[in-house]
Design an enzyme around this catalytic site. Sequence first.
Site, PDB file in Angstrom:
ATOM      1  CG  ASN A 112      34.921  31.739  41.907  1.00 14.69           C
ATOM      2  OD1 ASN A 112      34.883  30.513  41.901  1.00 14.69           O
ATOM      3  ND2 ASN A 112      36.052  32.404  41.922  1.00 14.69           N
ATOM      4  N   GLY A 113      30.714  33.256  41.200  1.00 11.66           N
ATOM      5  CA  GLY A 113      29.310  33.370  41.612  1.00 11.66           C
ATOM      6  C   GLY A 113      28.410  32.635  40.635  1.00 11.66           C
ATOM      7  CB  THR A 114      28.480  32.595  36.923  1.00  6.14           C
ATOM      8  OG1 THR A 114      28.388  34.009  36.808  1.00  6.14           O
ATOM      9  CG2 THR A 114      27.748  31.922  35.777  1.00  6.14           C
ATOM     10  CB  THR A 134      36.730  35.420  35.754  1.00  9.73           C
ATOM     11  OG1 THR A 134      37.318  36.423  36.604  1.00  9.73           O
ATOM     12  CG2 THR A 134      37.377  34.091  36.109  1.00  9.73           C
ATOM     13  CB  ILE A 135      39.852  39.775  34.074  1.00 11.34           C
ATOM     14  CG1 ILE A 135      39.221  40.449  35.292  1.00 11.34           C
ATOM     15  CG2 ILE A 135      39.178  40.188  32.792  1.00 11.34           C
ATOM     16  CD1 ILE A 135      39.482  41.950  35.366  1.00 11.34           C
ATOM     17  CG  ASP A 136      38.751  38.322  39.026  1.00  9.10           C
ATOM     18  OD1 ASP A 136      39.254  39.368  38.571  1.00  9.10           O
ATOM     19  OD2 ASP A 136      37.609  38.286  39.537  1.00  9.10           O
ATOM     20  N   GLY A 179      41.222  41.764  40.101  1.00 11.25           N
ATOM     21  CA  GLY A 179      41.551  40.381  40.475  1.00 11.25           C
ATOM     22  C   GLY A 179      40.730  39.866  41.629  1.00 11.25           C
ATOM     23  CD  GLU A 231      39.755  44.303  42.480  1.00 14.62           C
ATOM     24  OE1 GLU A 231      39.291  45.431  42.307  1.00 14.62           O
ATOM     25  OE2 GLU A 231      39.231  43.272  41.988  1.00 14.62           O
TER      26      GLU A 231
HETATM   27  O1  F6P Z   1      35.438  39.485  38.626  1.00 13.02           O
HETATM   28  C1  F6P Z   1      35.881  40.405  37.701  1.00 13.02           C
HETATM   29  C2  F6P Z   1      36.044  41.763  38.325  1.00 13.02           C
HETATM   30  O2  F6P Z   1      36.494  42.664  37.341  1.00 13.02           O
HETATM   31  C3  F6P Z   1      36.971  41.797  39.537  1.00 13.02           C
HETATM   32  O3  F6P Z   1      38.327  41.797  39.182  1.00 13.02           O
HETATM   33  C4  F6P Z   1      36.495  43.051  40.203  1.00 13.02           C
HETATM   34  O4  F6P Z   1      36.755  43.004  41.595  1.00 13.02           O
HETATM   35  C5  F6P Z   1      35.025  43.053  39.947  1.00 13.02           C
HETATM   36  O5  F6P Z   1      34.822  42.226  38.821  1.00 13.02           O
HETATM   37  C6  F6P Z   1      34.414  44.402  39.668  1.00 13.02           C
HETATM   38  O6  F6P Z   1      33.056  44.223  39.544  1.00 13.02           O
HETATM   39  P1  F6P Z   1      32.047  45.302  38.974  1.00 13.02           P
HETATM   40  O7  F6P Z   1      32.263  45.407  37.504  1.00 13.02           O
HETATM   41  O8  F6P Z   1      30.706  44.752  39.301  1.00 13.02           O
HETATM   42  O9  F6P Z   1      32.380  46.580  39.665  1.00 13.02           O
END
Ligand code: F6P
Length: 357
Positions: A112-114, A134-136, A179, A231
């Site tokens: 999303n941010g990307t 993304t895994i989300d 997620g 989460e």
């Molecule tokens: O967007 C992917 C993700 O793994 C999310 O599920 C999670 O909230 C976040 O990134 C964790 O980010 P980071 O690796 O920067 O801690």
Amino acid sequence: MMRVGILTSGGDCQGLNAAIRGVAKALYESYDEIEIYGIRDGYRGLIGEDYRLMKPEDFSGILTLGGTILGTSRQPFKRMRVIEENSVDKVAAMKKTVARLCLDCLVIMGGNGTHKTANLLREEGVPVVTLPKTIDNDLWGTDVTFGFQSAVDIGAQVIDCIHTTATSHSRVFIVELMGHKVGWLALHAGMAGGADVILLPELPYDISRVGAALEKRRRQGKAFSILAVAEGALSRREAKMGKKELAAFREASGKPSVAYRLAEELEPYADGEVRVCVPGHFQRGGPPCPFDRVLATQLGAAAAGFIREQRFGVMCAMVNGSLVPVKLENVAGKLKKVPEDSAAIQLARDTGVSFGI
Ligand code: F6P
């Protein structure tokens, strides 16, 4: 001479290398004269002119490799137009790198941010094509993102393992899945792992309903229970709070994440211990599952096709089984949540899963 840059940005996931390989192999097949530049560490490399000219052999042997051979970083979109202490104009710097390399297209892989920054680059006149990673699985405009299925597989394996030990000890276990703000991963891993309770951000939970689900299982003679919790899951009370109030409330709890808060809330309802398992970044690591290898290759090759057609400013999406271009302005800034009336939620409820509602 055709010149294409590739960058991977944001949190990594399985399938990034498969996608990079898919783009590169399809481009090499299409053009006799082509240079592919790998931008290091996402937008950070684009800002800092950190790149390398790739060779065809760089893309061999990476189909099954986890992570990203290009490196990645998180560069918050909201700071892209902010001039920091180092006086660097990030947007101008990115455009300068694209111009210096004479790129005909920049392929951007991210979540999303990307995509917000990719859309900003499009608005600035940079020819971009993006891929949904993304895994989300929370990117608007595509049915699925690569990385998601691999993370579901790992989440389900974690729940499988927790199942056996929870059964032996007659314990209640909370497995916290990643997620971000959505529940796709918890829903699918939870269903695949046979979780008894699944809690999602889209359906704020009522703790007494969650407790009632555990009590019902005990009445049925089942001494253990498994909760798959996203989460980003939140209680009904938390859902009514503003951003600041919620942050303060959570800070005051002294707990590191939702699973630990929930474990405390559930103590009165559980006949014994409530244990927590947080697999964290395990869910993003290791090789992509075969589904993601195929999906990432399909999306990568589709990106090469869009470049050939000079169709820029689009994300390669998978919609109803077809690879389609979706305009970036229709993707950026939108979140794909689990619909409350989704068939998957209904199916889980029909088979006795509680969502705490
Ligand atoms: O967007 C992917 C993700 O793994 C999310 O599920 C999670 O909230 C976040 O990134 C964790 O980010 P980071 O690796 O920067 O801690």
